[in-house]
Scaffold this active site. Sequence first.
Site, mmCIF file in Angstrom:
data_model
loop_
_atom_site.group_PDB
_atom_site.id
_atom_site.type_symbol
_atom_site.label_atom_id
_atom_site.label_comp_id
_atom_site.label_asym_id
_atom_site.label_seq_id
_atom_site.Cartn_x
_atom_site.Cartn_y
_atom_site.Cartn_z
ATOM 1 N N LYS A 22 9.501 -4.766 -0.073
ATOM 2 C CA LYS A 22 8.827 -5.801 -0.680
ATOM 3 C C LYS A 22 8.156 -5.123 -1.595
ATOM 4 O O LYS A 22 7.584 -5.977 -2.920
ATOM 5 C CB LYS A 22 7.987 -6.720 0.555
ATOM 6 C CG LYS A 22 7.191 -7.468 -0.373
ATOM 7 C CD LYS A 22 7.029 -8.837 0.974
ATOM 8 C CE LYS A 22 5.215 -8.109 2.360
ATOM 9 N NZ LYS A 22 3.596 -8.110 0.971
ATOM 10 N N ASN A 23 6.823 -3.819 -1.598
ATOM 11 C CA ASN A 23 5.970 -4.233 -2.175
ATOM 12 C C ASN A 23 6.473 -3.144 -3.088
ATOM 13 O O ASN A 23 5.621 -3.108 -3.883
ATOM 14 C CB ASN A 23 4.851 -2.876 -0.780
ATOM 15 C CG ASN A 23 3.877 -3.741 0.079
ATOM 16 O OD1 ASN A 23 4.347 -5.493 0.020
ATOM 17 N ND2 ASN A 23 3.283 -3.858 0.347
ATOM 18 N N CYS A 116 -6.297 -16.381 1.527
ATOM 19 C CA CYS A 116 -7.398 -15.573 2.283
ATOM 20 C C CYS A 116 -6.868 -15.416 3.342
ATOM 21 O O CYS A 116 -7.751 -15.274 4.941
ATOM 22 C CB CYS A 116 -8.421 -15.761 2.317
ATOM 23 S SG CYS A 116 -8.825 -17.806 3.451
ATOM 24 N N ARG A 121 -9.336 -11.503 -0.702
ATOM 25 C CA ARG A 121 -8.834 -10.524 -1.537
ATOM 26 C C ARG A 121 -9.376 -10.229 -2.868
ATOM 27 O O ARG A 121 -8.625 -10.588 -3.716
ATOM 28 C CB ARG A 121 -6.943 -10.667 -1.302
ATOM 29 C CG ARG A 121 -6.766 -10.441 -0.100
ATOM 30 C CD ARG A 121 -5.435 -10.111 0.012
ATOM 31 N NE ARG A 121 -5.039 -8.965 -0.058
ATOM 32 C CZ ARG A 121 -3.857 -8.195 0.739
ATOM 33 N NH1 ARG A 121 -2.993 -9.112 1.029
ATOM 34 N NH2 ARG A 121 -3.331 -7.549 0.184
ATOM 35 N N ASP A 305 -1.213 -1.734 6.863
ATOM 36 C CA ASP A 305 0.201 -3.236 7.386
ATOM 37 C C ASP A 305 0.919 -2.547 9.039
ATOM 38 O O ASP A 305 1.950 -3.432 9.550
ATOM 39 C CB ASP A 305 1.321 -3.334 6.252
ATOM 40 C CG ASP A 305 0.356 -3.403 5.705
ATOM 41 O OD1 ASP A 305 0.162 -4.401 5.402
ATOM 42 O OD2 ASP A 305 1.808 -3.908 3.809
ATOM 43 N N ARG A 397 8.301 -14.039 3.965
ATOM 44 C CA ARG A 397 7.681 -13.098 3.430
ATOM 45 C C ARG A 397 8.054 -12.602 2.834
ATOM 46 O O ARG A 397 7.931 -11.921 1.736
ATOM 47 C CB ARG A 397 6.045 -13.882 3.248
ATOM 48 C CG ARG A 397 5.772 -14.585 2.791
ATOM 49 C CD ARG A 397 3.803 -14.489 2.690
ATOM 50 N NE ARG A 397 3.630 -13.661 2.012
ATOM 51 C CZ ARG A 397 2.512 -12.865 2.372
ATOM 52 N NH1 ARG A 397 2.046 -12.483 3.086
ATOM 53 N NH2 ARG A 397 2.395 -11.754 1.600
HETATM 54 C C1 UD1 Z 1 -1.030 -3.801 -0.790
HETATM 55 C C2 UD1 Z 1 0.174 -4.385 -0.032
HETATM 56 C C3 UD1 Z 1 -0.461 -4.598 1.411
HETATM 57 C C4 UD1 Z 1 -1.736 -3.912 2.161
HETATM 58 C C5 UD1 Z 1 -2.375 -3.331 0.679
HETATM 59 C C6 UD1 Z 1 -3.032 -2.192 1.350
HETATM 60 C C7 UD1 Z 1 0.975 -4.744 -1.687
HETATM 61 C C8 UD1 Z 1 2.565 -5.593 -2.924
HETATM 62 N N1 UD1 Z 1 0.850 -5.514 -1.181
HETATM 63 O O1 UD1 Z 1 -2.054 -5.366 -0.876
HETATM 64 O O2 UD1 Z 1 0.867 -4.890 2.166
HETATM 65 O O3 UD1 Z 1 -1.949 -4.666 2.929
HETATM 66 O O4 UD1 Z 1 -1.572 -3.006 -0.582
HETATM 67 O O5 UD1 Z 1 -1.848 -0.770 1.720
HETATM 68 O O6 UD1 Z 1 1.611 -3.842 -2.116
HETATM 69 N N2 UD1 Z 1 -9.849 -4.415 -3.480
HETATM 70 C C9 UD1 Z 1 -10.711 -5.212 -4.087
HETATM 71 N N3 UD1 Z 1 -10.752 -4.739 -5.628
HETATM 72 C C10 UD1 Z 1 -9.968 -5.149 -5.317
HETATM 73 C C11 UD1 Z 1 -8.644 -4.950 -5.717
HETATM 74 C C12 UD1 Z 1 -8.494 -4.365 -3.853
HETATM 75 O O7 UD1 Z 1 -11.988 -4.605 -2.942
HETATM 76 O O8 UD1 Z 1 -9.611 -5.538 -7.059
HETATM 77 C C13 UD1 Z 1 -9.951 -3.612 -1.788
HETATM 78 C C14 UD1 Z 1 -8.934 -4.693 -1.123
HETATM 79 O O9 UD1 Z 1 -9.771 -6.056 -0.760
HETATM 80 C C15 UD1 Z 1 -8.807 -3.749 -0.191
HETATM 81 C C16 UD1 Z 1 -9.050 -2.463 -0.653
HETATM 82 O O10 UD1 Z 1 -9.366 -2.672 -1.162
HETATM 83 O O11 UD1 Z 1 -9.792 -3.725 1.743
HETATM 84 C C17 UD1 Z 1 -7.214 -1.507 -0.256
HETATM 85 O O12 UD1 Z 1 -5.989 -2.814 -1.238
HETATM 86 P P1 UD1 Z 1 -5.640 -3.058 -2.107
HETATM 87 O O13 UD1 Z 1 -5.150 -1.709 -2.025
HETATM 88 O O14 UD1 Z 1 -5.602 -3.396 -3.555
HETATM 89 O O15 UD1 Z 1 -4.137 -3.765 -1.420
HETATM 90 P P2 UD1 Z 1 -3.454 -5.004 -2.335
HETATM 91 O O16 UD1 Z 1 -2.608 -4.593 -3.733
HETATM 92 O O17 UD1 Z 1 -3.596 -6.252 -2.259
#
Ligand code: UD1
Length: 420
Positions: A22-23, A116, A121, A305, A397
């Site tokens: 998925k990711n 959320c 996020r 995850d 999902r």
């Molecule tokens: C992706 C994965 C999700 C996984 C996560 C962490 C996909 C579609 N989803 O989510 O399954 O749980 O990585 O391995 O690939 N953050 C900020 N600001 C930002 C972006 C992120 O503060 O602009 C923080 C988030 O709140 C979180 C951390 O960074 O605490 C990591 O998030 P991120 O790696 O961005 O996760 P996703 O890409 O949303």
Amino acid sequence: MSQLLIRGGRRLEGEVTIQGAKNSVLPILAATLLAEDQVVLEDCPRLRDVDASVRILRSLGCRAEWQGEDLLVNTAALDRWAISDVLMREMRSSAIFLGAILARCGQADISYPGGCELGPRPIDLHLAGLRDLGAEIREEGGVLRCAASRLTGREVVLGLPSVGATENLMLAACGAEGTTVIANAAREPEIVDLQNFLNACGARVSGAGSSSVTVEGKRRLHGCAYRCMPDRIVTATYLCALASAGGEIRLKGGVEGHLSTLTALLREAGCEITSDRAGITCVCRDRLQAVRPVRTAPYPGFPTDAQALLMAALLRSRGATVFEENMFENRYRHVDELTRMGASVRVSGRVAVVTGVETLQGAPVRCTDLRGGAALCVAALAAEGESRISAVHHIDRGYEDIARDLRALGAEVTRTETEH
Ligand code: UD1
């Protein structure tokens, strides 16, 4: 509403082929906006989040059709650059379309991605990085209006190794003049997969898998046929299912190298795991032992995850295991549901302590989120009697058909559809 009925207490025995990730497929679907002609995603997983991406692509004027197991996407006819609020709310990873639309159209309107489920996020790192490349972004009544008549490559340093921000910037950088270097990039295998897809379309991206990703922009990208990597969290789910219920299973296509922090802990708990190029075999004969503290971290650390999944597998272990969730604020929502089955888990802030109990009892439980829902299945497989798991749409999902797969592994699982 769908429910899963799981009769626990059976040892598992069987084999499944791991679905595509998925990711990986979600950012790749956003990346199809950069290719001039048809992309064929072979053996594309059929997931609720993939459907949401397809709806986004169609809403932009693109074609996306299933042909058997393959998803054919042609974005040549794209004639819009705004994604509606309804579509943005359906899926958190919709934000990744922003970089691709900006690269293709020079402008994009989106709202903040939905809900959320795991706590806030934010997408501040995505927006800061896009601004570094020259995008102007302002918020008007909940809509992010982004414009970039020209994007310019440069070094962009991420404050955190965010997966989504790294992917968003890789896509935007494909449309930027010159070279972009993303520093402190996330290192997840799915980012390598996105790089491989982009390069198969004619892009020049390197460094994915390390913390510095380099993109040479403004190359013309063509279509390609691509098969995305196997889903490492689905693999983790079935390994934890086996650890929970005991038995012997084979996961065809599973890649142990993507999950070595999990497999190390499962071995410590007492599972025997062997792997080769074709997949992973896992045997578990006895009650598990508790393991050393499990701390979630960006890849190659322990995946957030898989936190709920491993927790569910350890509910009947001997001893106590400490979990520390460092990625998301609200990622223990499954714990109350596990407690209904007789689990002993104490949560305090980002820490949860699981004390193994002798037996779990089947119970009516409700999925709170995608992986938390899968964790309920893992626990139910080891519980005495029947568990009725509701709100299965969360699981849909990310899993093509978890009931089919668990049945192939020897579990007693049925899916029912009810009116409410
Ligand atoms: C992706 C994965 C999700 C996984 C996560 C962490 C996909 C579609 N989803 O989510 O399954 O749980 O990585 O391995 O690939 N953050 C900020 N600001 C930002 C972006 C992120 O503060 O602009 C923080 C988030 O709140 C979180 C951390 O960074 O605490 C990591 O998030 P991120 O790696 O961005 O996760 P996703 O890409 O949303």
